[in-house]
Design an enzyme around this catalytic site. Structure first.
Site, PDB file in Angstrom:
ATOM      1  N   SER A  16       0.833  -1.202   0.000  1.00  0.00           N
ATOM      2  CA  SER A  16       0.000   0.000   0.000  1.00  0.00           C
ATOM      3  C   SER A  16       0.872   1.259   0.000  1.00  0.00           C
ATOM      4  O   SER A  16       1.724   1.407  -0.874  1.00  0.00           O
ATOM      5  CB  SER A  16      -0.966  -0.040   1.191  1.00  0.00           C
ATOM      6  OG  SER A  16      -2.022   0.871   1.010  1.00  0.00           O
ATOM      7  N   ASP A  49      -5.773  -3.763  -2.613  1.00  0.00           N
ATOM      8  CA  ASP A  49      -4.771  -3.476  -1.594  1.00  0.00           C
ATOM      9  C   ASP A  49      -4.179  -4.748  -0.974  1.00  0.00           C
ATOM     10  O   ASP A  49      -4.899  -5.615  -0.488  1.00  0.00           O
ATOM     11  CB  ASP A  49      -5.416  -2.623  -0.503  1.00  0.00           C
ATOM     12  CG  ASP A  49      -4.395  -1.950   0.395  1.00  0.00           C
ATOM     13  OD1 ASP A  49      -3.471  -2.627   0.857  1.00  0.00           O
ATOM     14  OD2 ASP A  49      -4.540  -0.747   0.634  1.00  0.00           O
TER      15      ASP A  49
END
Length: 748
Positions: free
Chosen positions: A69, A213
């Site tokens: 991320s 993610d």
């Protein structure tokens, strides 16, 4: 974990005695590989930069980088050669709120789209007659382009192990929930996938997989660093694990919590692999705290200073046993501009490829910088035909590449809704229908209606023309039914019902994304109906033609409460072929029309409205406004006068002026200046003091040379999805009355 720590401590002990008791033969044969793992955490991930600065200051060479991320963004940029100090400057320069916004910034939108952009509370896309939902709210076009610019030095490197420091990042296969390790392909696409928070960012397709993610399954990828060959792992973690209920403040926080239960289990083992583990205290921040970049960076620096002795001791120890070339902070490779040999566009369904290429305005055989390619992409994206435009370069050797562009189109149909209240027009429900490619390709048709006791209706049709599609032909129609109050000596004397309708056409040339010039003509109809009063009444209608040229500039950085930029609208033309049908009455008795000496001959007109915003500090902005309206060779009253007053500019021939209501002064000529200071006292809460001065009637019917006005006001405003919510108190020296003025939402 214990054995690994013992090994590090033993190494440090031996090197503390060097050169007295340690020889090269006593040292391990190969230098231990140092791995760096950076966790995800949204805005909190910017704290990693402070750790990188400490590592650089210590001269510690990192051999492997892994991230998830936000950790993948910071880690990738560090791996390709940016220093910690460079990343600190980049982080402070970027407008993170824009990069992580669910709407494009104003600066991305083309001039012809800016007037209507972001004016509605609700926008519902339709495809094939049905509402369309996407896999995420934020497509992240601006973020993608910014990452592409930063990653330009490794544009031809498709194997991440060939970076200055080998790199891998983590994503999640949304179909299976499995971990996906990304180490090849397009770097920007990979890190964009790694930070695609489910239901917040749109998912990213790589190959036959749709990725989101990586923090969903592995937010702290130390095991990946271990697999790459790291003997010693430094782990920087900004995530505090699952949060308590009272700590879940924003929607992003809640989505993080829901999606990251699986990672909580993975972290138990991942934490054990980190030999040097750095836990940041980020309890005062959330994943969405992009308004606190400076303080997050400061927290990262504080933690970096604490860790510096550890990094320095490790670096000196390793350098003593394994002499290295001098440490270099900035490792970014220099690359020349790229020659584009061919341009391939994929993903077009409804759009015309000639339109896309024309707006792109890049020619095969030309040499381009990342900034030039970014501007070209935004020139296409700003038309709002497209939801996302990404690109990558396929290297062909010798500084030559093929430009491959991937496109995701916006739905062709949108229904938009808004609510508005204003002291002048009262309550309105505003409905808009926008259809692109209506009848012919490369066009936009829209109809907007304000449902109110003062109804308004607008229809527009715009067609792109020209080889570069920077010329537009427009047809428009407008209708408004508004109250019109006539004042004498700043006191209400009579109320009219004013109806205005127009039909027109124009040809517009867009000089760039912020500026346009054009010419047009419109047929106008005006009707006035007074309430019964003892005064002289003008009742009836007139028709006229208005042919004009215009210039427009819009560089505002945002729609609500801009802090920098300019907005200029200038129109000049001639009004002709007036066909009046009016009746004059006094106490119910009709008078000859020429008794007032009115003539409805041809006349020339000019109207200028401009506003400049100059930032002052981080929370303030000066607003300088200038307005002018002049009718030349004009010998009539009321019908085509300029009306002075009102803080919000939204009715025909209006000159905004703080201190007066709309139409308190009606005049054939006026020029005014307004000075305001906009201060953001709290987040999205603004205090705006204003002062205005004006000269009017300097070429009109009155015998006086000119008249003077002065006014002052204080506005309390709040920026919302509905639009600006504003309450003002204002005063004019000439009127001598303290007034209240309210505006809620964007006007029609």
């Amino acid at each position: 974990m214990v054995n690994r720590m013992h090994r590090i401590l033993f190494l440090l002990f031996l090197t503390s005695l060097y050169p007295y008791t340690v020889t090269a033969q006593q040292a391990p044969e190969h230098r231990p590989g140092i791995g760096l793992t950076l966790s995800g955490g949204g805005a909190k991930g910017l704290a990693h930069i402070g750790i990188l600065q400490a590592i650089d200051s210590a001269g510690l060479h990192i051999d492997y980088v892994t991230g998830t991320s936000m950790g993948s963004i910071v880690g990738a940029l560090y791996a390709i050669g940016y220093s910690g100090d460079s990343l600190d400057m980049i982080a402070r320069r970027l407008d993170w709120s824009t990069l992580f916004s669910n709407q494009p910034s104003m600066e991305e939108i083309s001039y012809e789209e800016r007037a209507e952009y972001n004016r509605y509370m609700i926008e519902v896309p339709f495809e094939y007659g049905k509402p369309k939902l996407t896999s995420g709210v934020i497509s992240g076009e601006q973020l993608w382009l910014e990452l592409a610019r930063l990653a330009w030095p490794v544009r031809d490197v498709k194997d991440f192990s060939q970076f200055n420091i080998p790199f891998k990042c983590i994503a999640t296969d949304v179909a299976t929930g499995q971990i996906v390790t990304l180490d090849k392909g397009e770097l920007v696409t990979s890190i964009r996938a790694s930070m695609a928070i489910p239901s917040v960012f749109t998912a990213v397709k790589i190959g036959d997989k749709k990725l989101v993610d990586g923090g969903v399954v592995r937010n702290f990828p130390s095991v990946t660093a271990k697999e790459m060959g790291a003997d010693i792992i430094i782990g920087s973690n900004v995530s505090g694990g699952l949060r308590k209920a009272d700590e879940l403040v924003t929607p992003i926080d809640i989505i993080y919590q829901l999606g990251f239960y699986k990672d909580a289990d993975d972290f138990v083992d991942a934490r054990k692999l980190a030999d040097i583990y750095i836990q940041h205290d980020m309890k005062n921040y959330s994943a969405a705290s992009f308004g606190s970049v400076d303080s997050i960076l400061a927290e990262g620096k504080r933690r970096g200073r604490e860790m510096y002795p550890v990094f320095k001791h490790l670096a000196d120890s390793l350098n003593a046993l394994y002499p290295q070339p001098p440490f270099v902070k900035n490792r970014l490779p220099a690359v020349p501009d790229v020659e584009i040999t061919n341009i391939t566009i994929k993903g077009l369904v409804h759009s015309d490829e000639r339109f896309f290429r024309g707006r792109l305005n890049l020619e095969p055989g030309g040499c381009y910088t990342p900034e030039k390619i970014r501007e070209a992409v935004l020139n296409v994206y700003g038309t709002r035909f497209y939801k996302e435009i990404t690109y990558h370069l396929n290297p062909l050797g010798y500084g030559r590449s093929e430009l491959e562009i991937d496109v995701e189109e916006n739905p062709l149909t949108y229904v938009k809704l808004a609510l508005h209240y204003n002291t002048f027009t009262n309550v309105s429900a505003i409905v808009n229908l926008t259809q692109r490619n209506f009848i012919v390709p490369n066009s936009r048709a829209s109809v907007t209606a304000a449902i109110s006791e003062n109804p308004r209706l607008r229809g527009e049709y715009f067609k792109y023309l020209g080889r570069k599609r920077n010329v537009g032909f427009g047809i428009n129609a407008y209708y408004a039914n508004n109250p019109l109050v006539v004042y004498e000596e700043f006191r209400k004397s009579q109320e009219y019902r004013s109806k205005y309708a127009s039909i027109g056409a124009n040809l517009q040339f867009m000089l760039n994304r912020i500026m346009a010039v054009g010419a047009g003509t419109r047929w106008e109809y005006m009707r006035f109906k007074p309430d019964i009063s003892p005064n002289i009444e003008l009742e009836g209608n007139t028709k006229q033609m208005n042919t004009f040229v215009y210039y427009g500039l819009n560089t505002l950085n945002r729609k609500q409460y801009p802090t920098k930029g300019a907005l200029i609208d200038l129109e000049g033309g001639i009004v002709y072929q007036q066909n009046p049908d009016f009746r004059l009455r006094l106490s119910g008795e009709e008078l000859p029309l020429d008794s007032l000496g009115l003539e409805f001959g041809n006349y020339q007109r000019m109207l200028l409205k401009m506003n400049y915003y100059v930032p002052v500090g981080r929370r303030g902005a000066i607003n300088l406004g200038g307005y002018a309206g002049i009718n030349f060779n004009y010998d009539q009253a009321l019908v085509n006068d300029f009306i002075i007053g009102g803080i919000t500019d939204f009715t025909r021939n209006q000159i905004p002026f703080v201190g007066l209501y709309e139409g308190e002064v009606s005049t054939p000529s006026v020029t005014s200046v307004q000075l305001g200071f906009q201060y953001e006292a709290l987040k999205n809460v603004f205090l705006i003091p204003r002062a205005s001065v004006a000269l009017y009637n300097f070429n009109g019917l009155a015998e006086t040379k000119y008249n003077y006005l002065s006014g002052y006001g204080m506005t309390l405003g709040y920026s919302t999805r509905l639009g600006p919510l504003e309450g003002s108190v204002m005063y004019s020296d000439q009127a001598g009355i303290l007034k209240a003025y309210v505006n809620l939402g964007f006007h029609f």
